[in-house]
Design a protein around this motif. Structure first.
Motif, PDB file in Angstrom:
ATOM      1  N   ARG A   1      -5.715  -0.204   4.764  1.00  0.00           N
ATOM      2  CA  ARG A   1      -6.060   0.615   3.598  1.00  0.00           C
ATOM      3  C   ARG A   1      -7.326   1.434   3.861  1.00  0.00           C
ATOM      4  O   ARG A   1      -7.414   2.603   3.463  1.00  0.00           O
ATOM      5  CB  ARG A   1      -6.262  -0.291   2.377  1.00  0.00           C
TER       6      ARG A   1
ATOM      7  N   CYS B   1     -11.372  -1.200  -1.547  1.00  0.00           N
ATOM      8  CA  CYS B   1     -10.060  -1.855  -1.459  1.00  0.00           C
ATOM      9  C   CYS B   1      -9.981  -2.772  -0.246  1.00  0.00           C
ATOM     10  O   CYS B   1      -9.359  -3.840  -0.302  1.00  0.00           O
ATOM     11  CB  CYS B   1      -8.957  -0.802  -1.407  1.00  0.00           C
TER      12      CYS B   1
ATOM     13  N   THR C   1       0.832  -1.208   0.000  1.00  0.00           N
ATOM     14  CA  THR C   1       0.000   0.000   0.000  1.00  0.00           C
ATOM     15  C   THR C   1       0.860   1.249   0.000  1.00  0.00           C
ATOM     16  O   THR C   1       0.608   2.200  -0.755  1.00  0.00           O
ATOM     17  CB  THR C   1      -0.927  -0.002   1.236  1.00  0.00           C
TER      18      THR C   1
ATOM     19  N   GLN D   1     -11.326  -7.392  -8.030  1.00  0.00           N
ATOM     20  CA  GLN D   1     -11.138  -6.125  -7.333  1.00  0.00           C
ATOM     21  C   GLN D   1     -11.682  -4.957  -8.153  1.00  0.00           C
ATOM     22  O   GLN D   1     -12.338  -4.060  -7.617  1.00  0.00           O
ATOM     23  CB  GLN D   1      -9.651  -5.890  -7.024  1.00  0.00           C
TER      24      GLN D   1
END
Length: 272
Positions: free
Chosen positions: A43, A54, A2, A93
């Motif tokens: 996140r 996410c 990240t 995703q």
């Protein structure tokens, strides 16, 4: 993954999925889900219009990878399967971002920008990671096979000597064979009272000091269990300046009774 992401339209193009899915492919559903929760929760706390998307996709990717691992419980997942899993996970995703991120127009723009590079990069990264894991496992198996072959060779060559009884002559012959084929810095064989043979480093004082046992040797004779001495203190040699720093000591038994012990030693802590 990240933190090294690239900001794109108030979101992050990142490699977080590699770590999450690798965890699932190695450890199974629980490990994948746990890693997904940690990575996704982190996140989510960073904010942004895709924060929830996410977080949810990280959990989903961990579970997906764990499910794949369950299909291959007794072997490492191949890089080809990892690559396909990565493509499916990253595609999912993108669908989750389109489904949950608001405003929708901004989500569409983001997916158009990041879908292809993230899917390719993360899927290839996951495949490379699993290829490395597979290579490491194969190397360990190869090393184990080599060690097993070495043990069998030593056993075949020493057994004829030990069959004649545990004497100084048979002990010296066996120690010489083990030293030659084993690759140890020194090898010793004892009965229950004294050192019968000692070949290699520090042999002089171990054979001349009335052939006395070290503390670790006495322990093995008394308990009848294999002992690994990881440092000089555990080896227990009282001779000043002895350079032996580790040892593996194995009791020798006949009909269940301890008749002596065999040990191989190293100048430094390098046993495997």
């Amino acid at each position: 993954g990240t933190y090294v992401g690239i900001p794109v339209s108030d979101a992050l193009a990142n490699s977080r999925a590699v770590g999450v899915m690798a965890a699932g492919l190695v450890g199974g559903p629980l490990v994948g889900a746990g890693t997904g929760l940690l990575a996704g929760g982190h996140r989510f706390l960073l904010g942004g219009f895709t924060a929830f998307s996410c977080a949810l996709s990280s959990l989903m990717e961990g579970l997906l990878a764990g499910w794949v691992k369950k299909r291959f419980p007794n072997q490492p997942v191949t890089w080809e399967i990892a690559l396909i899993t990565g493509v499916i996970g990253e595609t999912a995703q993108m669908l989750i971002i389109l489904w949950t991120a608001k405003p929708y127009a901004q989500a569409v723009e983001l997916v158009e920008n990041i879908a292809v590079p993230m899917t390719l990069t993360n899927s290839i990264g996951l495949a490379v990671f699993m290829l490395i894991i597979k290579t490491i496992i194969e190397d360990q198996n190869r090393a184990g096979a080599v060690q097993a072959q070495k043990v069998l060779r030593i056993t075949a060559k020493t057994l004829p000597h030990f069959r004649r009884g545990l004497t100084q002559a048979s002990a010296e012959a066996a120690a010489e064979i083990i030293y030659r084929y084993g690759g140890y810095h020194s090898v010793a064989v004892t009965d229950t009272r004294k050192v019968l043979a000692f070949i290699g480093a520090e042999a002089e004082h171990h054979l001349t000091a009335n052939r006395q046992f070290t503390r670790s040797t006495r322990q093995v004779i008394e308990k009848g269990e294999i002992y690994i001495a990881a440092n000089a203190a555990e080896v227990g040699c009282d001779y000043p300046g002895c350079t032996l720093r580790s040892a593996i000591i194995v009791p020798l038994k006949s009909r269940g009774k301890i008749v002596g012990q065999y040990r191989h030693r190293y100048l430094k802590k390098s046993y495997s």
